[in-house]
Every structure is written in structure tokens, then in C-alpha cells.
Design an enzyme around this catalytic site. Sequence first.
Site: not given
Length: 173
Positions: A127, A145
Site C-alpha cells: 500500500d 484497491d
Amino acid sequence: MPNMSLLKQTGLRWLWLAALIFIADVAIKLVVMDTMGYGWANRIEVLPFFNLLYVHNYGAAFSFLGDQGGWQRWLFTGIAIAVCGMLMFWMRKLPQTEKWNNIAYSLIIGGALGNVFDRIVHGFVVDYLDFFVGTYHWPAFNLADSAICIGAGMVILDGFISGKRDSANSTEK
């Protein structure tokens, strides 16, 4: 070899978008891993509400089950592969002209496979996007995402729109 007319005439024609999302997601994550230091202390402040950073997510959305012993890696991988298979099955049933749902499904597939790649290759999802207001930080996330959320939002929105359309059509009869 797959039937080429099947690819041209059905929603499977839109899988190029899933491939684009997958390639972009993996490429960005590799750049992040190669160029940024790990953790919040190494974040790059971009805007007053946005940072770039490099963190690992061992769980699912919002690090759900991230503190488990590693079994969740395979559970989430299996779920993602099953969902991708189901969406491709649906895309095969849709005409290629049904753009909205084919785009939504392709976004979800591309994002899901981007995160599956991370889980299989690295054992975690990379991330790098950090949005915040004051001291409240939204959990860090990535392009995959974002694609999954946008695709899912499109599917939900279509459900409301087609539900209203179906309801209006049934009252006219």
C-alpha cells in the site's frame, strides 16, 4: 485456443482493461518498493491531505485479519480468484456493448489480480496512498484497491438504476 468471436462479441473483450489495471498496479508497487523507505517515518508529503508511503498489508481491506498467522493470505487469494472467475463467467454472458458492467467487472478483476500477485509473490499487499484529515488517516491503499472500490460502486449503482428501470417498466405494462 479460445474462440476469437467469443472474445470479440462478449464482455470478455473488456479484459484488456483488467490487464491494464493489473500491469499499472504491479508496476507502481515495484517502483514504490524500489525507491521508498518502508514505514510512516519515510512518507513523502505531497499535499496537505495526501502522502505517499510504503507499507505492507497482511490482511484484507483495512488490514482485516492482518494479525493472523499467515493462513489469511491463502484465504484472500482463493476468494479473489473465485470472484474473478465468477465475474469472467458473467462477462462471457454479457454482450461487449454492455459497457457499464463490463468496465465495472474489469476494474474489479484487474484490482483483485494485482493484490493476488502481491500476496503470492511477497506474502503481503503493498500500500502506498495515504489520505488524511487532521490527524485522522484513512487506511493506506493502492491502485488495485481503488479499482476494486470503483468497480464495486459501479455494480451497486447499476443495481439501483436497473432496479428503478425494471420497476418503471413493470408499472407501465
